[in-house]
Design an enzyme around this catalytic site. Structure first.
Site, PDB file in Angstrom:
ATOM      1  N   LYS A   1      -1.301  -1.416  -4.029  1.00 17.29           N
ATOM      2  CA  LYS A   1      -2.547  -0.263  -4.113  1.00 17.29           C
ATOM      3  C   LYS A   1      -1.933   0.955  -4.295  1.00 17.29           C
ATOM      4  CE  LYS A   1      -6.301   1.692  -1.667  1.00 17.29           C
ATOM      5  NZ  LYS A   1      -7.155   2.008  -0.254  1.00 17.29           N
TER       6      LYS A   1
ATOM      7  N   TYR B   1       0.749  -1.209   0.073  1.00 18.43           N
ATOM      8  CA  TYR B   1      -0.153  -0.013  -0.033  1.00 18.43           C
ATOM      9  C   TYR B   1       1.014   1.373   0.054  1.00 18.43           C
ATOM     10  CZ  TYR B   1      -3.946   2.985   1.696  1.00 18.43           C
ATOM     11  OH  TYR B   1      -4.904   3.652   1.866  1.00 18.43           O
TER      12      TYR B   1
END
Length: 296
Positions: free
Chosen positions: A168, A140
């Site tokens: 992400k 992330y």
């Protein structure tokens, strides 16, 4: 059609809010009802306890209970990805094992925040978590919140790990993303809704969307249209959602606040936000509802 790497958790993922009761406690029944609605309306994966899920203010026990409840509710109809990030590597590894035990299908691991580790330490953090669990891992990358990005060179290094499967992407650097995508099989998920179609068009895996809490079917239709070769319809759908995306994600309020305000206005499970966040005011909520109605 543009070739793309496989999407390990589906294409259309929602960064799900964590519903609370009016008293501020975890609302597991509400979480199950919301999860069922999201999957019915087109979400192929649900990401729990991320930024939108208020992970900084939920306990370890609440995180595990949420995974169990949502996994039971979706019953294999969608993948459940658990956010396990923290600024403590040992704690993150413990959260990863707890999520695996609770029934998660994958892990979302954010860059350690506040301490601003250098890139070798960033890599070591992710490798420790990936080595310690049997679940696939999404990195992330959200430097605007953590203070540290995952440098492209670090992502390339981490791509060799068999359980690190994707990113992400909230770095707002689509050129760097394309450099990594061109050299690896990592699945890149847009983490900022304004990039959903743009990243998908160059071979991204899909999106992990806060706005999907309220318009899951409309956002999914953008990917479906693109995959069907109807690029004009995909463009139309993305632009139709833009005013709502703008209000929810760029109005100065966190997406958690705006998503919960709109869900509450729609009579869907949401509840209050936890401090230090404050709820949206009536004027903002009315603007959100008007933008939602305009999307149709």
């Amino acid at each position: 059609m543009t070739s793309r790497t496989p999407a390990p958790f589906g294409r259309a993922l929602c960064a799900m809010i964590t519903p609370f009761t009016d008293a501020g406690t975890l609302d597991l029944d509400g979480a199950q009802r919301l999860a069922d609605r999201l999957v019915t309306d087109g979400c192929e994966g649900l990401v729990l306890s991320g930024t939108t899920g208020e992970s900084p203010t939920t306990s370890d026990a609440e995180k595990s209970a949420l995974v169990r409840a949502v996994a039971d509710a979706v019953a294999g109809r969608a993948r459940v990805v658990a956010g396990v990030g923290s600024n403590d590597t040992r704690h993150t590894a413990e959260l990863a094992l707890a999520a695996e035990k609770a029934g998660a299908d994958g892990l979302l691991v954010v860059t350690p925040y506040y301490s601003k580790p250098p890139q070798d330490a960033v890599a070591a953090h992710f490798l420790a978590v990936a080595d310690g669990s049997g679940l696939p891992v999404l990195l992330y990358d959200i430097p605007g919140r953590t203070g540290t990005r995952i440098a492209p060179e670090t992502v390339l290094r981490l791509a060799d790990h068999p359980r690190i499967v994707g990113v992400k992407d909230c770095a707002y650097d689509i050129l760097a993303s394309q450099r990594v995508m061109a050299r690896t099989d990592l699945a890149y998920y847009a983490g900022c809704d304004e990039y959903d179609l743009a990243l998908y068009a160059v071979g991204g895996a899909g999106y992990i969307s806060t706005v999907a809490n309220v318009i899951p079917r409309q956002l999914r239709s953008v990917l479906d249209a693109f995959d069907a070769g109807d690029h004009a319809e995909a463009r139309r759908g993305q632009l139709a959602a833009t005013p709502l995306i703008d209000l929810m994600m760029a109005s100065g309020l966190p997406g958690t606040v705006t998503a919960k305000a709109l869900l509450g206005a729609l009579g869907l499970p949401s509840g209050p936000v936890r401090a230090p966040l404050l709820p949206a005011g009536r004027e903002v909520t009315d603007e959100l509802r008007a933008a939602y109605d305009a999307v149709g």
